[in-house]
Design an enzyme around this catalytic site. Structure first.
Site, PDB file in Angstrom:
ATOM      1  N   ASP A   1      22.050 -47.663 -11.957  1.00 14.51           N
ATOM      2  CA  ASP A   1      20.979 -46.900 -12.569  1.00 14.51           C
ATOM      3  C   ASP A   1      19.769 -47.737 -12.382  1.00 14.51           C
ATOM      4  OD1 ASP A   1      20.323 -44.426 -14.297  1.00 14.51           O
ATOM      5  OD2 ASP A   1      19.293 -46.090 -15.486  1.00 14.51           O
ATOM      6  N   TYR A   2      18.643 -46.936 -11.411  1.00 12.14           N
ATOM      7  CA  TYR A   2      17.544 -47.336 -11.412  1.00 12.14           C
ATOM      8  C   TYR A   2      16.452 -47.371 -12.366  1.00 12.14           C
ATOM      9  CZ  TYR A   2      19.599 -45.919  -6.753  1.00 12.14           C
ATOM     10  OH  TYR A   2      20.554 -45.566  -5.812  1.00 12.14           O
TER      11      TYR A   2
ATOM     12  N   ASP B   1      22.295 -41.897 -11.744  1.00 13.15           N
ATOM     13  CA  ASP B   1      21.687 -42.183 -10.352  1.00 13.15           C
ATOM     14  C   ASP B   1      22.589 -42.193  -9.289  1.00 13.15           C
ATOM     15  OD1 ASP B   1      19.163 -41.823 -11.889  1.00 13.15           O
ATOM     16  OD2 ASP B   1      18.726 -43.752 -12.029  1.00 13.15           O
TER      17      ASP B   1
END
Length: 188
Positions: free
Chosen positions: A86-87, A73
């Site tokens: 990282d979402y 991401d």
């Protein structure tokens, strides 16, 4: 969105809003070769690393060879260190407390995110090693943030919604060698 951008990710006050566009790579696509990866060689590579070993429990796959492909991401640099973010939009509850460290730890393991963090770390490790003269994992790699967006609040900082891990160098090196299919990683 404002809450997410302004939430401190660590005690130093690092936040997403403060990352300049020249210091970030959004949706970094990666490809790296896999010589031969088996469940046994992967288990051997992470042996002794309890946080990561738990991600392998019940994991089944055949022998893999070819190309590992994915998207990170966000890869970014801050204070001369490179990080991964990282979402995650997982719904863990409706209260801020539902996104505290213990709840994030459970969510990490429930979805095998520690294994994902290792895959991403090897990808960025290989990327930096190829592009950064004098690259040293300890000096240049900062770690991996898992950002559970629903729990992020500027007033709570990293205590809610932000999970951080930095795999040890020897673990990353073992996994890097294992995924290349080095002789010690091949099945007997």
């Amino acid at each position: 969105m404002e809450r997410v951008l302004d939430t401190p990710l660590n005690a130093d006050g690092l936040n997403l809003r403060g990352i300049e566009s020249r210091n970030r790579l959004d949706e970094l696509e990666f490809h790296y070769s896999l010589g031969l990866l088996t469940p046994d060689s992967l288990a051997e590579a992470v042996r002794g690393e309890a946080f990561y070993e738990r991600s392998l429990e019940g994991l089944g796959f055949g022998h893999l060879r070819g190309l590992m492909r994915g998207f990170i991401d966000l890869a970014f640099q801050s204070d001369d260190r490179d990080y991964i973010a990282d979402y995650k939009s997982n719904h863990l509850g409706n209260r801020v407390e539902d996104y505290a460290a213990d709840a994030l730890g459970r969510a990490m393991h429930a979805h095998r995110y520690p294994l994902q963090a290792l895959v991403y770390t090897v990808a960025l490790h290989r990327y930096l090693r190829a592009r950064l003269p004098g690259y040293d994992y300890e000096r240049h790699f900062g770690g991996v943030f898992y950002l559970f967006l629903r729990g992020m609040r500027p007033e709570t900082g990293p205590a809610s919604g932000a999970f951080f891990t930095k795999p040890r160098r020897d673990l990353v090196q073992r996994l890097d060698e294992t995924s290349k299919g080095s002789p010690h990683a091949a099945p007997g």
